[in-house]
Design a protein around this motif. Structure first.
Motif, PDB file in Angstrom:
ATOM      1  N   GLY A 310       0.825  -1.214   0.000  1.00 51.16           N
ATOM      2  CA  GLY A 310       0.000   0.000   0.000  1.00 51.16           C
ATOM      3  C   GLY A 310       0.857   1.261   0.000  1.00 51.16           C
ATOM      4  O   GLY A 310       0.551   2.233  -0.686  1.00 51.16           O
ATOM      5  N   MET A 311       1.935   1.224   0.751  1.00 54.30           N
ATOM      6  CA  MET A 311       2.825   2.399   0.834  1.00 54.30           C
ATOM      7  C   MET A 311       3.523   2.631  -0.507  1.00 54.30           C
ATOM      8  O   MET A 311       3.579   3.756  -1.011  1.00 54.30           O
ATOM      9  CB  MET A 311       3.887   2.171   1.919  1.00 54.30           C
ATOM     10  N   GLU A 312       4.028   1.552  -1.086  1.00 52.55           N
ATOM     11  CA  GLU A 312       4.750   1.704  -2.356  1.00 52.55           C
ATOM     12  C   GLU A 312       3.811   2.139  -3.472  1.00 52.55           C
ATOM     13  O   GLU A 312       4.189   2.950  -4.326  1.00 52.55           O
ATOM     14  CB  GLU A 312       5.450   0.392  -2.715  1.00 52.55           C
ATOM     15  N   ALA A 313       2.582   1.626  -3.445  1.00 55.37           N
ATOM     16  CA  ALA A 313       1.627   2.014  -4.493  1.00 55.37           C
ATOM     17  C   ALA A 313       1.344   3.509  -4.392  1.00 55.37           C
ATOM     18  O   ALA A 313       1.300   4.223  -5.407  1.00 55.37           O
ATOM     19  CB  ALA A 313       0.334   1.213  -4.348  1.00 55.37           C
ATOM     20  N   ALA A 314       1.165   4.014  -3.174  1.00 59.41           N
ATOM     21  CA  ALA A 314       0.856   5.447  -3.000  1.00 59.41           C
ATOM     22  C   ALA A 314       2.040   6.318  -3.423  1.00 59.41           C
ATOM     23  O   ALA A 314       1.851   7.385  -4.010  1.00 59.41           O
ATOM     24  CB  ALA A 314       0.479   5.727  -1.551  1.00 59.41           C
ATOM     25  N   LEU A 315       3.265   5.853  -3.164  1.00 56.98           N
ATOM     26  CA  LEU A 315       4.444   6.613  -3.595  1.00 56.98           C
ATOM     27  C   LEU A 315       4.600   6.525  -5.111  1.00 56.98           C
ATOM     28  O   LEU A 315       4.889   7.524  -5.789  1.00 56.98           O
ATOM     29  CB  LEU A 315       5.713   6.076  -2.922  1.00 56.98           C
ATOM     30  N   ALA A 316       4.373   5.318  -5.641  1.00 58.43           N
ATOM     31  CA  ALA A 316       4.607   5.104  -7.080  1.00 58.43           C
ATOM     32  C   ALA A 316       3.627   5.901  -7.926  1.00 58.43           C
ATOM     33  O   ALA A 316       4.018   6.462  -8.960  1.00 58.43           O
ATOM     34  CB  ALA A 316       4.497   3.617  -7.406  1.00 58.43           C
ATOM     35  N   ASP A 317       2.350   5.982  -7.503  1.00 58.80           N
ATOM     36  CA  ASP A 317       1.416   6.720  -8.363  1.00 58.80           C
ATOM     37  C   ASP A 317       1.364   8.208  -7.987  1.00 58.80           C
ATOM     38  O   ASP A 317       0.518   8.950  -8.465  1.00 58.80           O
ATOM     39  CB  ASP A 317       0.031   6.064  -8.419  1.00 58.80           C
ATOM     40  N   THR A 320       1.352  10.402  -2.761  1.00 64.19           N
ATOM     41  CA  THR A 320       2.027  10.995  -1.604  1.00 64.19           C
ATOM     42  C   THR A 320       3.534  10.992  -1.806  1.00 64.19           C
ATOM     43  O   THR A 320       4.066  10.191  -2.581  1.00 64.19           O
ATOM     44  CB  THR A 320       1.649  10.236  -0.307  1.00 64.19           C
ATOM     45  N   ASP A 321       4.216  11.896  -1.093  1.00 65.04           N
ATOM     46  CA  ASP A 321       5.686  11.899  -1.080  1.00 65.04           C
ATOM     47  C   ASP A 321       6.214  11.222   0.163  1.00 65.04           C
ATOM     48  O   ASP A 321       7.333  10.725   0.180  1.00 65.04           O
ATOM     49  CB  ASP A 321       6.201  13.347  -1.096  1.00 65.04           C
ATOM     50  N   LEU A 322       5.412  11.279   1.239  1.00 65.84           N
ATOM     51  CA  LEU A 322       5.817  10.672   2.512  1.00 65.84           C
ATOM     52  C   LEU A 322       4.696   9.771   3.005  1.00 65.84           C
ATOM     53  O   LEU A 322       3.512  10.099   2.859  1.00 65.84           O
ATOM     54  CB  LEU A 322       6.050  11.751   3.572  1.00 65.84           C
ATOM     55  N   VAL A 323       5.084   8.668   3.629  1.00 60.35           N
ATOM     56  CA  VAL A 323       4.118   7.746   4.215  1.00 60.35           C
ATOM     57  C   VAL A 323       3.983   8.110   5.695  1.00 60.35           C
ATOM     58  O   VAL A 323       4.919   7.908   6.478  1.00 60.35           O
ATOM     59  CB  VAL A 323       4.631   6.292   4.064  1.00 60.35           C
ATOM     60  N   GLY A 324       2.836   8.671   6.070  1.00 55.27           N
ATOM     61  CA  GLY A 324       2.617   9.059   7.463  1.00 55.27           C
ATOM     62  C   GLY A 324       2.110   7.869   8.270  1.00 55.27           C
ATOM     63  O   GLY A 324       1.170   7.192   7.873  1.00 55.27           O
ATOM     64  N   LEU A 325       2.743   7.615   9.407  1.00 49.70           N
ATOM     65  CA  LEU A 325       2.346   6.487  10.259  1.00 49.70           C
ATOM     66  C   LEU A 325       2.200   6.964  11.696  1.00 49.70           C
ATOM     67  O   LEU A 325       3.112   7.612  12.219  1.00 49.70           O
ATOM     68  CB  LEU A 325       3.428   5.396  10.247  1.00 49.70           C
ATOM     69  N   ALA A 326       1.087   6.622  12.328  1.00 51.70           N
ATOM     70  CA  ALA A 326       0.916   6.970  13.743  1.00 51.70           C
ATOM     71  C   ALA A 326       0.755   5.692  14.569  1.00 51.70           C
ATOM     72  O   ALA A 326       1.728   5.169  15.115  1.00 51.70           O
ATOM     73  CB  ALA A 326      -0.250   7.923  13.927  1.00 51.70           C
ATOM     74  N   ARG A 327      -0.478   5.141  14.624  1.00 45.50           N
ATOM     75  CA  ARG A 327      -0.735   4.012  15.525  1.00 45.50           C
ATOM     76  C   ARG A 327       0.247   2.845  15.379  1.00 45.50           C
ATOM     77  O   ARG A 327       0.693   2.303  16.399  1.00 45.50           O
ATOM     78  CB  ARG A 327      -2.190   3.532  15.359  1.00 45.50           C
ATOM     79  N   PRO A 328       0.617   2.462  14.142  1.00 42.40           N
ATOM     80  CA  PRO A 328       1.559   1.327  14.054  1.00 42.40           C
ATOM     81  C   PRO A 328       2.877   1.594  14.796  1.00 42.40           C
ATOM     82  O   PRO A 328       3.490   0.671  15.317  1.00 42.40           O
ATOM     83  CB  PRO A 328       1.803   1.182  12.548  1.00 42.40           C
TER      84      PRO A 328
END
Ligand SMILES: Cc1cc2nc3c(=O)[nH]c(=O)nc-3n(C[C@H](O)[C@H](O)[C@H](O)COP(=O)(O)O)c2cc1C
Length: 419
Positions: A310-317, A320-328
């Motif tokens: 999911g992170m790579e797909a969002a960066l690839a298309d 997003t430029d950064l993957v924001g993570l909180a709860r994990p």
């Protein structure tokens, strides 16, 4: 090959490049001392996160005024107090490539009555949840608004002096900035309200004052709602217009989130109702993809990222430029490093489990907050918290919706929901 996407540095308009595409999103730690200064637990916690691989760490919300706090345990930065403790917190990333930004906030009306019986807001509109546990706010005067703007700038400049690498304005989740932006909470018809342009003026003036205080080379970010998902509220179109205006002010990073405590979509684990339902893992990515057609400012999407795919797909298309993570990261502080190393492909799925079934759905914020406290003590996180701990967190952090007598008790004692 796709791994490179997550490991790739990101250049920002101001300040040095971020070392990779992981960003720890703000989580209110509630680890301030009795005088609202930072404690050693914050240093321990951020050392742990700095070693955990995320290139950018954004602190939980730090308040600009001790008279107006969102939660018990909030840290306040408003003067020369605790300069050494803030500097120690800023140094927690030493020896790692991680950059540490301070999130800066004013709660406005979104604060419990026992913490702030004299809350202020753009207009005297009470929160629609909580059954009176928050006071009806008083509308700020023009001069008071100028004072609040100056306070945001002072706090940013003190953060810079302490050694933080950047700042982020909390413009999301229903706090003061977001109250100014929403036609539901901003009923003014003066310089600060009446139409979209005047409603966004407060945020733009905060950015201008901050920029004047910190100078041109220092990163300023804004966390903003894609929408608040409420009828008559802050819309997607209004949000994009705000971001275009922020880009004109030379902002360095936009973090996209959504919702308020009246409609807390930011804590969903799946797509919020009313959002487009393309099967994307991070639920604000569709909005971000549309935003990319209008602005070039770096974007960080937060909310729901759990898998490498999911992170790579969002960066690839380009969503997003950064993957924001909180709860994990409250549960697995080294998740970014493990994803970068290829040691895992996803966050470990966890369900807040307290041992009391009825509490589990209600104490999410408290459950994650309790994990932060464990990490701040130098302990490991725990999938199961003790019942006593769960009840305590319920009483001091509280649910968003009362359910049953225990829920009502929690709500009446709540110190506001996190973040
Ligand atoms: C315990 C806790 C505290 C939070 N505190 C803040 C905060 O201080 N500021 C903020 O902008 N968001 C705060 N949030 C929201 C997160 O930054 C994030 O937007 C949300 O959890 C969705 O991202 P996730 O799915 O990666 O958890 C908090 C979330 C949690 C669980």
């Amino acid at each position: 090959m796709t791994d490179d996407l997550l490991a790739r540095p990101l250049a920002l308009p101001a300040g040095p490049a971020l070392p990779n595409r992981f960003a720890k999103s703000a989580m209110s730690e509630r680890m301030g001392d009795r005088d609202f200064g930072p404690t050693d637990a914050l240093v321990t916690l951020y050392r742990r996160w700095a070693a955990g691989g995320a290139g950018l760490l954004i602190t939980g919300n730090v308040m600009i005024d001790r008279a107006h706090r969102a939660e018990t345990g909030n840290v306040v930065l408003e003067g020369g107090r605790h300069a050494d403790a803030f500097a120690a917190w800023a140094r927690s990333t030493e020896g790692t490539p991680a950059r540490l930004w301070m999130q800066i906030n004013h709660p406005g009306r979104q604060t419990p009555r026992f913490l702030d019986p004299a809350s202020v807001a753009p207009s005297a509109v009470p929160l629609a949840i909580g059954g009176g546990t928050s006071a009806t706010p008083r509308a700020l005067t023009h001069d008071e608004i100028l004072d609040v703007i100056a306070r945001f700038a002072t706090t940013a400049s003190l953060a810079q002096e302490a050694g933080f690498d950047g700042v982020q304005i909390h413009g999301a989740h229903g706090y003061l900035v977001s109250q100014f932006l929403s036609p539901r909470s901003n009923l003014r018809d003066d310089d600060w309200g009446g139409d979209d342009e005047r409603r966004r003026r407060f945020l733009l003036e905060v950015v201008r004052a901050m920029r004047a205080a910190v100078g041109p080379g220092y990163p300023i970010g804004v966390k903003l709602n894609s929408a608040d998902f409420q009828r008559g509220g802050f819309t997607e179109e209004a949000s994009m217009a705000v971001i275009e205006a922020l880009e004109g002010e030379g902002i360095d990073l936009i973090e996209v989130s959504g919702g308020t405590y009246e409609k807390a979509v930011m804590f969903e684990e799946t797509m919020p109702q009313g959002a487009s339902s393309e099967a994307r893992e991070a639920y604000f990515s569709d909005y971000a993809a549309k935003l990319r057609e209008r602005v070039i400012v770096p974007v960080m999407v937060t909310g729901g990222f759990r898998t490498r795919a999911g992170m790579e797909a969002a960066l690839a298309d380009g969503a997003t430029d950064l993957v924001g993570l909180a709860r994990p990261l409250a549960f697995e502080p080294d998740l970014p490093q493990r994803l970068l190393d290829g040691a895992t492909d996803a966050a470990t799925p966890v369900k807040p489990a307290t041992g009391f079934k009825t509490l589990d759905g209600m104490v999410q914020g408290g459950w994650y907050g309790a994990q932060l406290k464990r990490l701040g003590r130098g302990d490991e996180s725990s999938p199961k918290l003790s019942r006593l701990r769960a009840v305590w967190e319920c009483l001091t952090t509280g649910p968003r919706k009362p359910r049953g007598p225990l829920g009502r008790l929690c709500l009446s004692r709540r110190s506001s929901s996190p973040g």
